[in-house]
Motif scaffolding. Structure first.
Motif, PDB file in Angstrom:
ATOM      1  N   SER A 109       0.817  -1.223   0.000  1.00  0.00           N
ATOM      2  CA  SER A 109       0.000   0.000   0.000  1.00  0.00           C
ATOM      3  C   SER A 109       0.846   1.265   0.000  1.00  0.00           C
ATOM      4  N   GLU A 110       2.143   1.130   0.314  1.00  0.00           N
ATOM      5  CA  GLU A 110       3.024   2.304   0.320  1.00  0.00           C
ATOM      6  C   GLU A 110       3.588   2.613  -1.071  1.00  0.00           C
ATOM      7  N   THR A 112       2.976   4.353  -3.918  1.00  0.00           N
ATOM      8  CA  THR A 112       2.122   5.466  -4.316  1.00  0.00           C
ATOM      9  C   THR A 112       2.522   5.969  -5.698  1.00  0.00           C
TER      10      THR A 112
END
Length: 372
Positions: A109-110, A112
């Protein structure tokens, strides 16, 4: 995104996956071999050393990402060296896809849009530098060399002399990648111990490393007449004669002294030398296999001071402890240029202590790939 912002994002995102870097490397190569199956033939059967080398390359690039001149020099050397693998243009694209895929998977999820932009632009710049250097190089992709001498200088260190077919150009302090007949497709980096000669003779010091497939083969199974393949010269360790040379601090662990011996060999030919202080360290006194040679040189070279360092067992005129401790206890060294050579762990520990002691990073030179 500015260069400084890209550097920040690269560093911060890599720090989040560094604890799982071995798994990341394994995933990267798995993805690469799926994307470009023919790349598998470029690598040895066992991938452990190759994965370790990838990790060191990533760490080094991350460390140098905001020092573009030094990073460009390193990447250009790497691009020229990779010609020996018959790397194709499309392989660079496959490597980029595999690297982005691995980082995306392990960041989760990091991962980006900002992180993706930083890594994509960084790899584009890396690959362009390597491709350009490889395309512009006109010299051989590798040299053939015949072993003319092999002898043990200690229980686990061998001196090997190789005569190349044609002169392999290099600067004192450089290293080359070597493939030996006993371990095909397993390339190991070795440093020359003397300045260049006009007879094509290269001298190497090789320690049999625990688990080192190539180093153990060289130390225990190499014979005169063996034919090696040697890649083009690499490395950041060197000195250039100038009128305002700063004092020089050299720090060597084990066979890491080899490239520094080549530089000392070169310095001995100069009319005027900077003061040089060399710390030569090992776990025990018997590890300091080149100490007698260094002391003989110090007797005839007033500009050279040699301090042996051992972690276990005393040695006359020597210090006890790690190299990092011995060096920082002896002085501040902020006014010196610094060359560090040895195992990756020794280099990391020593450079960290020097930085903490106030030595500027720009004054410290080291190579990331001198031991496998």
């Amino acid at each position: 995104m500015s260069g400084s912002e890209t550097a920040r994002v690269i560093r911060e995102s890599f720090a989040r996956v560094e604890a799982k870097s071995e798994e990341l490397a394994q995933y990267f190569y798995g993805a690469l071999f799926v994307i470009a199956p023919d790349t598998r033939d470029l690598f040895p059967v066992t991938m452990a050393t190759q994965r370790s080398r990838l990790l060191r390359a990533l760490v080094y690039v991350v460390q140098m990402v905001d020092r573009p001149d030094e990073l460009s020099t390193f990447l250009s050397q790497l691009g020229r060296d990779h010609r020996k693998f018959d790397v194709l243009e499309r392989h660079y694209d496959a490597v980029g896809t595999a690297l982005i895929s691995a980082m995306k998977r392990f960041l989760g999820s990091e991962w980006t849009p900002e992180v993706e932009t930083a890594w994509t632009s960084a790899y584009r710049a890396i690959s362009e530098t390597m491709r350009k250097a490889a395309a512009e190089e006109t010299g051989p992709a590798w040299w053939s060399g015949t072993v003319v001498e092999h002898r043990k200088v200690s229980t686990d260190v061998a001196l090997v002399r190789v005569r190349t077919e044609g002169l392999l150009p290099y600067r004192p302090g450089a290293y080359v990648s070597v493939e030996v007949p006993q371990r095909p497709r397993l390339w190991r980096y070795l440093s020359m111990t003397t300045s260049p000669r006009d007879d094509g003779l290269l001298t190497f010091h090789v320690r049999a490393v625990a688990g080192g497939w190539v180093s153990r083969a060289i130390v225990n199974h190499t014979h005169p007449g063996d034919v090696w393949r040697l890649g083009p010269s690499l490395g950041a360790l060197s000195v250039v004669p100038t009128t305002d040379r700063r004092p020089l601090l050299m720090i060597a662990g084990g066979t890491g002294v080899a490239p520094l011996l080549a530089i000392l060999d070169e310095l001995a030919r100069w009319k005027r030398n900077p003061p040089v202080h060399l710390f030569f360290g090992g776990r025990k006194p018997s590890d300091l296999y080149a100490l007698d040679e260094l002391r003989r040189l110090a007797v005839t070279s007033r500009w050279l001071t040699v301090t042996p360092v051992t972690e276990e067992g005393a040695i006359s005129g020597g210090d006890r402890g790690t190299l990092a401790t011995a060096v920082t206890q002896r002085g501040k060294w902020a006014d010196h240029d610094v060359l560090v050579s040895g195992s990756p762990n020794m280099i990391r520990g020593t450079v960290s202590r020097l930085l903490a002691a106030g030595v500027e990073l720009e004054r410290i030179k080291y190579d990331p790939f001198t031991l496998d």
